[in-house]
Design a protein around this motif. Structure first.
Motif, PDB file in Angstrom:
ATOM      1  N   GLY A  56       0.846  -1.181   0.000  1.00 12.57           N
ATOM      2  CA  GLY A  56       0.000   0.000   0.000  1.00 12.57           C
ATOM      3  C   GLY A  56       0.885   1.235   0.000  1.00 12.57           C
ATOM      4  O   GLY A  56       2.093   1.144   0.272  1.00 12.57           O
ATOM      5  N   TRP A  57       0.294   2.377  -0.281  1.00  9.53           N
ATOM      6  CA  TRP A  57       1.076   3.599  -0.459  1.00  9.53           C
ATOM      7  C   TRP A  57       0.468   4.764   0.307  1.00  9.53           C
ATOM      8  O   TRP A  57      -0.753   4.878   0.399  1.00  9.53           O
ATOM      9  N   LEU A  58       1.361   5.624   0.837  1.00  5.30           N
ATOM     10  CA  LEU A  58       0.941   6.818   1.561  1.00  5.30           C
ATOM     11  C   LEU A  58       1.750   7.999   1.054  1.00  5.30           C
ATOM     12  O   LEU A  58       2.984   7.940   1.021  1.00  5.30           O
ATOM     13  N   ILE A  59       1.063   9.064   0.648  1.00  2.92           N
ATOM     14  CA  ILE A  59       1.730  10.269   0.149  1.00  2.92           C
ATOM     15  C   ILE A  59       1.595  11.363   1.196  1.00  2.92           C
ATOM     16  O   ILE A  59       0.495  11.689   1.646  1.00  2.92           O
ATOM     17  N   THR A  60       2.714  11.961   1.574  1.00  3.68           N
ATOM     18  CA  THR A  60       2.774  12.917   2.678  1.00  3.68           C
ATOM     19  C   THR A  60       2.380  14.326   2.251  1.00  3.68           C
ATOM     20  O   THR A  60       2.118  14.605   1.090  1.00  3.68           O
ATOM     21  N   GLY A  61       2.404  15.214   3.237  1.00  9.65           N
ATOM     22  CA  GLY A  61       2.262  16.637   2.985  1.00  9.65           C
ATOM     23  C   GLY A  61       3.556  17.227   2.458  1.00  9.65           C
ATOM     24  O   GLY A  61       4.592  16.559   2.385  1.00  9.65           O
ATOM     25  N   SER A  62       3.481  18.509   2.091  1.00  7.61           N
ATOM     26  CA  SER A  62       4.634  19.191   1.509  1.00  7.61           C
ATOM     27  C   SER A  62       4.410  20.696   1.562  1.00  7.61           C
ATOM     28  O   SER A  62       3.274  21.164   1.553  1.00  7.61           O
ATOM     29  N   ASP A  87      -4.311  -3.058  -7.649  1.00  6.51           N
ATOM     30  CA  ASP A  87      -5.236  -3.348  -6.554  1.00  6.51           C
ATOM     31  C   ASP A  87      -4.668  -2.886  -5.214  1.00  6.51           C
ATOM     32  O   ASP A  87      -5.170  -3.287  -4.160  1.00  6.51           O
ATOM     33  N   ARG A  88      -3.640  -2.043  -5.235  1.00  4.56           N
ATOM     34  CA  ARG A  88      -2.995  -1.621  -3.990  1.00  4.56           C
ATOM     35  C   ARG A  88      -3.638  -0.346  -3.454  1.00  4.56           C
ATOM     36  O   ARG A  88      -3.814   0.609  -4.200  1.00  4.56           O
ATOM     37  N   PRO A  89      -3.961  -0.302  -2.152  1.00  2.52           N
ATOM     38  CA  PRO A  89      -4.596   0.888  -1.575  1.00  2.52           C
ATOM     39  C   PRO A  89      -3.609   2.045  -1.479  1.00  2.52           C
ATOM     40  O   PRO A  89      -2.408   1.852  -1.266  1.00  2.52           O
ATOM     41  N   MET A  90      -4.127   3.258  -1.603  1.00  2.00           N
ATOM     42  CA  MET A  90      -3.293   4.460  -1.556  1.00  2.00           C
ATOM     43  C   MET A  90      -4.012   5.516  -0.709  1.00  2.00           C
ATOM     44  O   MET A  90      -5.212   5.744  -0.867  1.00  2.00           O
ATOM     45  N   ILE A  91      -3.255   6.153   0.177  1.00  4.52           N
ATOM     46  CA  ILE A  91      -3.763   7.220   1.039  1.00  4.52           C
ATOM     47  C   ILE A  91      -2.929   8.475   0.800  1.00  4.52           C
ATOM     48  O   ILE A  91      -1.701   8.398   0.667  1.00  4.52           O
ATOM     49  N   GLY A  92      -3.584   9.622   0.762  1.00  3.44           N
ATOM     50  CA  GLY A  92      -2.888  10.894   0.613  1.00  3.44           C
ATOM     51  C   GLY A  92      -3.314  11.869   1.694  1.00  3.44           C
ATOM     52  O   GLY A  92      -4.501  11.935   2.045  1.00  3.44           O
ATOM     53  N   VAL A  93      -2.357  12.612   2.239  1.00  2.00           N
ATOM     54  CA  VAL A  93      -2.616  13.602   3.292  1.00  2.00           C
ATOM     55  C   VAL A  93      -2.159  14.976   2.822  1.00  2.00           C
ATOM     56  O   VAL A  93      -1.002  15.142   2.414  1.00  2.00           O
ATOM     57  N   CYS A  94      -3.038  15.958   2.865  1.00  2.00           N
ATOM     58  CA  CYS A  94      -2.773  17.352   2.504  1.00  2.00           C
ATOM     59  C   CYS A  94      -2.220  17.442   1.078  1.00  2.00           C
ATOM     60  O   CYS A  94      -2.966  17.273   0.125  1.00  2.00           O
ATOM     61  N   PHE A  95      -0.929  17.681   0.890  1.00  2.00           N
ATOM     62  CA  PHE A  95      -0.382  17.657  -0.464  1.00  2.00           C
ATOM     63  C   PHE A  95      -0.680  16.327  -1.145  1.00  2.00           C
ATOM     64  O   PHE A  95      -0.982  16.288  -2.343  1.00  2.00           O
ATOM     65  N   GLY A  96      -0.601  15.232  -0.400  1.00  2.00           N
ATOM     66  CA  GLY A  96      -0.909  13.925  -0.966  1.00  2.00           C
ATOM     67  C   GLY A  96      -2.346  13.860  -1.471  1.00  2.00           C
ATOM     68  O   GLY A  96      -2.616  13.304  -2.545  1.00  2.00           O
ATOM     69  N   HIS A  97      -3.258  14.402  -0.700  1.00  2.00           N
ATOM     70  CA  HIS A  97      -4.669  14.518  -1.094  1.00  2.00           C
ATOM     71  C   HIS A  97      -4.787  15.301  -2.403  1.00  2.00           C
ATOM     72  O   HIS A  97      -5.518  14.916  -3.313  1.00  2.00           O
TER      73      HIS A  97
END
Length: 227
Positions: A56-62, A87-97
Motif C-alpha cells: 500500500g502507499w501513503l503520500i505525505t504533505g509538503s 489493486d494496492r490501496p493508496m492514502i494521501g494527506v494534505c499535499f498527498g490529497h
C-alpha cells in the motif's frame, strides 16, 4: 503489510530533532497498527521501481504546490496513476490529497479564502472529528471517480474516497500538539496571517481525533474501506 511512504517534502530543520522527518512522523502516527514502512523521498528524486514495491502507499504533505513546475511532480503523477491501476490501496494527506486528485483529473489551486491552521472540526463519513489543519491550497475540482466523505464551509473537498482504491484527506491527523506548536513558532510567522496563527496557538490544547484516523487509515490499508 508493507506501506511505501512517498515523501514529498521535509520537516523544517529546526523541528527535526524533536519530531523527526515526515517518515518518522507517519510511522509514529501509525505505530500501533501492525504496519511496516519503506520510505521513498520522491521530493529528492528517490522513486520506487513501481507499484508492486509495497502493499500500500501513503503520500505525505509538503510545502510545495501540486501545480508547481518541479522535476518530481510529473513522475509522481505517473506513479499515482500506475498505483491506481493496480489493486494496492493508496492514502494521501494534505499535499498527498491534492496531488492524487490532480493526477486523476481534478484541479488544485491556492485557495482564495486563505489559510486553515490548527484544530478544525470536520464531519468525516458521518463522524464528528477534530483534526489539525495546515494548508492554503485546496482541491477545487475533484476527479470523476472521487466521492466526498468530508466537506466544510471552508474546504469543500476535505476528504475523498475513490472506490476501494484511494482515501485522501486535507487535514493532518499525523500532526500532534508538539509538532503543531513548532510549525506555529517556526514556519507560520510572516506566512500565516497573525490572527490565524494566534487563534491556533490559543487552541493548542484542543483534543484531536488523530487516533481515530490512524485506525481508519489502517482499516483502509488492510481492508480497503474506511468504515
Amino acid at each position: 503489510m508493507k506501506i511505501g511512504i512517498l515523501q514529498t517534502g521535509h520537516v523544517a530543520e529546526e523541528l527535526i530533532p524533536d519530531n523527526g522527518n515526515y517518515p518518522e512522523i507517519f510511522a509514529r502516527f501509525l505505530d500501533s497498527q501492525g504496519l511496516e514502512f519503506d520510505n521513498y523521498a520522491v521530493v529528492d528524486g528517490d522513486f520506487p521501481g513501481g507499484p508492486d514495491a509495497a502493499d500500500g502507499w501513503l503520500i505525505t504533505g509538503s510545502k510545495f504546490g501540486a501545480y508547481e513546475d518541479l522535476p518530481w511532480i510529473a513522475p509522481l503523477e505517473d506513479l499515482i496513476r500506475e498505483i491506481y491501476a493496480t489493486d494496492r490501496p493508496m492514502i494521501g494527506v494534505c499535499f498527498g490529497h491534492q496531488i492524487i486528485a490532480q493526477a486523476l483529473g481534478g484541479r488544485v489551486e491556492k485557495f482564495s479564502g486563505g489559510w486553515s491552521v490548527g484544530a478544525q472540526a470536520y464531519q468525516l463519513n458521518g463522524e464528528n472529528v477534530t483534526l489539525n489543519a495546515w494548508h492554503q491550497d485546496q482541491v477545487v475540482e475533484r476527479p470523476a471517480d472521487a466521492t466526498v466523505v468530508s466537506s466544510t464551509a471552508f474546504c469543500e473537498n476535505a476528504a475523498l474516497v475513490y472506490g476501494d482504491k484511494v482515501f485522501t484527506i486535507q487535514p493532518h491527523p499525523e500532526i500532534d500538539r508538539a509538532y503543531l506548536q513548532g510549525l506555529l513558532d517556526v514556519r507560520a510567522p510572516g506566512v500565516v496571517p497573525e490572527p490565524l496563527r494566534q487563534d491556533a496557538m490559543d487552541q493548542l490544547d484542543t483534543p484531536t481525533d488523530s487516533a481515530r484516523l490512524a485506525d481508519m487509515f489502517a482499516l483502509f490499508f488492510k481492508e480497503k474501506r474506511i468504515a
